[in-house]
Design a protein around this motif. Structure first.
Motif, PDB file in Angstrom:
ATOM      1  N   SER A 180      -7.137   2.044  -3.730  1.00 39.02           N
ATOM      2  CA  SER A 180      -6.055   1.377  -3.619  1.00 39.02           C
ATOM      3  C   SER A 180      -6.234   1.231  -5.708  1.00 39.02           C
ATOM      4  O   SER A 180      -5.275   1.585  -6.317  1.00 39.02           O
TER       5      SER A 180
ATOM      6  N   THR B 139      -4.619   2.011   2.420  1.00 36.64           N
ATOM      7  CA  THR B 139      -5.219   0.876   1.277  1.00 36.64           C
ATOM      8  C   THR B 139      -6.344   0.412   1.677  1.00 36.64           C
ATOM      9  O   THR B 139      -5.812  -0.750   1.740  1.00 36.64           O
TER      10      THR B 139
ATOM     11  N   GLU C 181       0.915  -1.317   0.536  1.00 37.62           N
ATOM     12  CA  GLU C 181      -0.173   0.400   0.641  1.00 37.62           C
ATOM     13  C   GLU C 181       0.681   0.871  -0.115  1.00 37.62           C
ATOM     14  O   GLU C 181       1.050   1.757   1.223  1.00 37.62           O
TER      15      GLU C 181
END
Ligand SMILES: [Zn+2]
Length: 275
Positions: free
Chosen positions: A243, A166, A83
């Motif tokens: 994301s 995310t 992430e």
């Protein structure tokens, strides 16, 4: 962050072959810190059970104001190594504060931009052991990366704990609140500020939790947070970007959210003190 994934049987060879460099990521901050009176590298060195040495990167930023009444906030990114937008946002936040420290007025910030350095290097969610770092806190974990941060959370007794994540299943921004009962009022304006860059998730249910305008007052156990025994309870926020969105926009959303949190948290504390 908090989608449920099957426990990995090892990493299944799905890790990045050419590791990302934590050193290169942080080099610009080290350069800024070399001449700064507010930004300091203070990395945490450790040895794991096998005697292998490692490091959890940490930077301190002291804002303007009276040090005697500083609020202490911990900002944690890269708990899941795949992430990167939170990691980049933590770096960007410090770069911006170096340029203009005013948003950090009254704060002592402890920023941990890469909590899971092995996961970041190999672009995988998991710790090297295969465990999900964000299910290991305050459960007697023997994962060294967790022990290092539990030590920090105990010792520094933060007034605020912010984690950046995310989510690959959410179409928009949202966050989890815990701890102090007014925390949702700190998250609310930061979701608003971040929605200049990415949409907010207004679903009634997010990640299988009941949600209200992108705010969830529940969560998984074992997530990074203040020690269960800490009193009074600090503000604890997990901020999530979608994301699938462009990384640059996620970075802007994270940065805007944190800067707004600092402002609203400060206002709330000074209001409370004047009551
Ligand atoms: Zn995550």
């Amino acid at each position: 962050m908090p989608r449920t994934k099957p426990t990995p049987a090892g990493h299944g060879g799905r890790i990045r072959e050419t590791p990302r460099s934590v050193h290169s990521l942080l080099a610009p901050l080290e350069d800024l810190a070399a001449t700064s009176v507010s930004l300091f590298p203070a990395h945490l060195e450790y040895q794991d059970r096998k005697g292998v040495s490692g490091q959890t990167p940490r930077f301190l930023f002291t804002g303007p104001g009276d040090r005697g009444s500083f609020l202490r906030v911990g900002i944690f990114a890269g708990i899941h190594g795949d992430e990167p937008s939170g990691v980049e946002a933590a770096v960007e936040l410090l770069r911006r504060l170096h340029e203009d420290p005013q948003p950090a007025l009254g704060y002592e910030l402890f920023v941990y931009p890469v909590c899971n350095p092995w996961g970041y290097a190999h672009d995988t969610r998991w710790l090297k052991s295969g465990a999900d770092m964000n299910r290991e806190f305050w459960r007697g974990s023997d994962e060294i990366e967790v022990l290092v941060l539990e030590g920090q959370l105990m010792k520094l007794a933060f007034d605020g704990v912010v984690s950046l994540h995310t989510d690959d299943t959410s179409p928009g921004l949202y966050g989890f609140v815990k701890g102090h009962q007014l925390t949702r009022h700190v998250l609310e304006p930061s979701l608003e500020a971040a929605s200049r860059f990415l949409p907010r998730n207004f679903d009634m249910s997010i990640d299988n939790f009941q949600a209200n305008s992108g705010i969830i007052e529940d969560g998984y156990s074992g997530v990074l947070g203040a020690p269960p025994t800490q009193k009074p309870r600090p503000f604890e926020i997990v901020f999530e970007t979608p994301s699938h969105a462009e990384t640059g926009l996620q970075v802007e959303a994270h940065a805007a959210a944190i800067l707004t949190m600092l402002g609203s948290f400060r206002a709330m504390i000074s209001e409370a003190q004047n009551i």
